[in-house]
Design a protein around this motif. Structure first.
Motif, PDB file in Angstrom:
ATOM      1  N   ALA A 229      -0.461  -6.394   2.661  1.00  0.00           N
ATOM      2  CA  ALA A 229       0.573  -6.546   1.639  1.00  0.00           C
ATOM      3  C   ALA A 229       1.963  -6.559   2.267  1.00  0.00           C
ATOM      4  CB  ALA A 229       0.474  -5.414   0.612  1.00  0.00           C
ATOM      5  N   GLY A 230       2.148  -5.784   3.321  1.00  0.00           N
ATOM      6  CA  GLY A 230       3.451  -5.728   3.972  1.00  0.00           C
ATOM      7  C   GLY A 230       3.607  -6.675   5.133  1.00  0.00           C
TER       8      GLY A 230
ATOM      9  N   ARG B 125      -6.308  -3.311   6.538  1.00  0.00           N
ATOM     10  CA  ARG B 125      -6.388  -2.733   5.195  1.00  0.00           C
ATOM     11  C   ARG B 125      -5.428  -3.443   4.242  1.00  0.00           C
ATOM     12  NH1 ARG B 125      -4.903   3.075   7.279  1.00  0.00           N
ATOM     13  NH2 ARG B 125      -3.678   1.668   8.591  1.00  0.00           N
ATOM     14  N   ASP B 126      -5.706  -3.306   2.954  1.00  0.00           N
ATOM     15  CA  ASP B 126      -4.909  -3.999   1.938  1.00  0.00           C
ATOM     16  C   ASP B 126      -3.433  -3.633   2.030  1.00  0.00           C
ATOM     17  OD1 ASP B 126      -7.165  -5.221   0.998  1.00  0.00           O
ATOM     18  OD2 ASP B 126      -7.464  -3.846  -0.687  1.00  0.00           O
ATOM     19  N   GLU B 127      -3.144  -2.361   2.282  1.00  0.00           N
ATOM     20  CA  GLU B 127      -1.742  -1.946   2.343  1.00  0.00           C
ATOM     21  C   GLU B 127      -1.026  -2.588   3.527  1.00  0.00           C
ATOM     22  OE1 GLU B 127      -4.203   1.829   3.457  1.00  0.00           O
ATOM     23  OE2 GLU B 127      -4.412   0.038   2.185  1.00  0.00           O
ATOM     24  N   GLU B 128      -1.748  -2.864   4.608  1.00  0.00           N
ATOM     25  CA  GLU B 128      -1.113  -3.515   5.753  1.00  0.00           C
ATOM     26  C   GLU B 128      -0.883  -4.993   5.472  1.00  0.00           C
ATOM     27  OE1 GLU B 128      -1.555  -4.204  10.593  1.00  0.00           O
ATOM     28  OE2 GLU B 128      -3.072  -3.054   9.513  1.00  0.00           O
TER      29      GLU B 128
END
Length: 344
Positions: free
Chosen positions: A301-302, A296-299
Motif C-alpha cells: 500500500a505504501g 505484506r499488504d501494508e507494505e
C-alpha cells in the motif's frame, strides 16, 4: 525493481527515507549478527547494508553502477572497519572477494533489478516517463539500449520483447521500430515510449504504461540480468560457509523462476519412478524454504514497487559447491556480443 533506499542515506549513514522492499523479511531470513560477514551483492543506495550493519554484522557491498559504488565508498568511510565497498558485478562475487571467498562468508543478499535511484535519474535512460538518453546500462560500458533498438534485426528485437518482457505485441512493435529508425534513429527514452504507445494503445482503465514491458526487456537484455543472476547464485554457493544464508529478492517472473529452479536443484533429491532407472544422487548444497515470501499488504500500500516482490532463501550445507547454475534456455535469443556493427 528494488529499492535500497536513497542516495543521501547511503552517503551519510543517516535514516533512509524509503524502506527497502521486504526489509523485515530479508533480515529474518539473513539473521545477521555481530562477528559475521554479509555480502550485499546489490548495494543500490545502501538500505539493506545499513540495516545489516545495524544488527552488528560487517558488510561487503558490491555494485557495478559507478554512482552506487561512489555512495558505497562514502558509506564505508562512515562505518570504517565494518564495511568494504567493491566495484564490480555481483555475478563475479567469488572472484571479486579473495581471500574472503576462501574463508567463507555468513550470508549473501541479492535484490535483483533496477533500483529506484536509477529510475529517478532521467539521464540513466531507465524510465519511460522521464525524457533522457536511451541508455539503460547499470555500468558504464557496453552497448546501450539505443544501440540495440537501432541496430538489432526486427526478428531479434521481437524475441527480446516477447521473452524478456512478455510483450504480446512484440512483433508489431519491432516492425514499427524498424520502419521508424530508417528515417531517424532512436536516441531518447520518450521517443521510444511514444512509438510503443502508438502501436499498442492504452485503454483508459489501464494502470500500466504500454511501454513498460519493452523497457523492461531492453534493460534486462542490455545488462544481461538473467545470466548475471545465475552466475551470482553459483558464486554465492561457492563463498558461503556451512550454515551460511542466501537471500534473494526478485521482481520479475523470469528472475524468480531462475531462483526457484536453483534452490530446487540444490536442495531436493531428484524424483524417481519405478518405470525409470534410478537417477544418480546429487549433492545437496542448500536447505531451502519451500515457498516464496511476498510483501505484506501494508507494505504494498505504501510502496507499489513491492507488489511483485518475492523472497526466496536457503541455508548452505557442508557439501562442496556444484558449480555453474542454469539461467534459462536462451537458445532463441540474440546476444549483446552479436549486435551488428553501426551502419551494418
Amino acid at each position: 525493481m528494488g529499492d535500497h533506499g536513497t542516495a543521501d542515506a547511503a552517503t551519510d549513514g543517516g535514516p533512509v527515507s524509503h524502506i527497502p522492499v521486504l526489509l523485515a523479511e530479508v533480515l529474518d531470513a539473513l539473521r545477521p549478527k555481530a562477528g559475521e560477514t554479509i555480502v550485499d551483492g546489490t548495494f543500490g543506495a545502501g538500505g539493506y547494508t545499513r540495516a545489516i550493519l545495524g544488527r552488528g554484522a560487517d558488510v561487503v557491498a558490491i555494485d557495478r553502477d559507478p554512482n552506487a559504488f561512489a555512495n558505497a565508498e562514502r558509506m564505508a568511510a562512515v562505518f570504517e572497519g565494518r564495511m568494504r565497498a567493491v566495484h564490480g558485478r555481483f555475478g563475479d562475487m567469488a572472484d571479486l572477494l579473495p581471500p574472503l571467498a576462501d574463508e567463507g562468508v555468513d550470508g549473501v543478499v541479492l535484490d535483483i533489478g533496477v533500483s529506484s535511484m536509477q529510475i529517478d535519474e532521467a539521464e540513466r535512460g531507465f524510465s519511460f516517463s522521464k525524457d533522457g538518453p536511451l541508455d539503460m546500462r547499470m555500468g558504464a560500458s557496453g552497448p546501450t539500449a539505443a544501440d540495440v533498438v537501432n541496430r538489432m534485426k526486427a526478428g531479434d528485437l521481437a524475441r527480446i520483447f516477447n521473452f524478456l518482457g512478455e510483450e504480446r505485441h512484440a512483433g508489431r512493435i519491432a516492425r514499427a521500430i524498424e520502419t521508424r529508425r530508417a528515417e531517424r534513429p532512436f536516441a531518447r527514452t520518450l521517443d521510444l515510449a511514444q512509438l510503443v504507445g502508438k502501436v499498442v494503445g492504452r485503454a483508459p482503465q489501464d494502470r500500466i504504461d504500454p511501454a513498460t514491458r519493452v523497457f523492461q526487456a531492453l534493460r534486462i537484455f542490455v545488462n544481461d540480468e538473467l545470466g548475471e543472476l545465475a552466475r551470482a547464485l553459483a558464486g554465492a554457493e561457492r563463498i558461503l560457509k556451512p550454515e551460511g544464508r542466501l537471500v534473494v529478492v526478485s521482481f520479475h517472473s523470469l528472475e524468480d523462476r531462475i531462483v526457484k529452479r536453483f534452490f530446487r536443484d540444490r536442495s531436493e533429491a531428484p524424483s524417481t519412478s519405478r518405470h525409470l532407472p534410478d537417477a544418480p544422487a546429487r549433492p545437496l548444497t542448500f536447505e531451502a524454504r519451500n515457498r516464496a515470501v511476498a510483501a505484506r499488504d501494508e507494505e504494498t500500500a505504501g510502496n507499489p514497487r513491492a507488489r511483485s516482490a518475492k523472497l526466496r532463501s536457503g541455508k548452505r550445507t557442508a557439501v562442496p559447491p556444484r558449480g555453474e547454475a542454469e539461467a534459462l534456455d536462451f537458445a532463441d535469443l540474440p546476444l549483446v556480443a552479436d549486435l551488428p556493427a553501426a551502419g551494418a
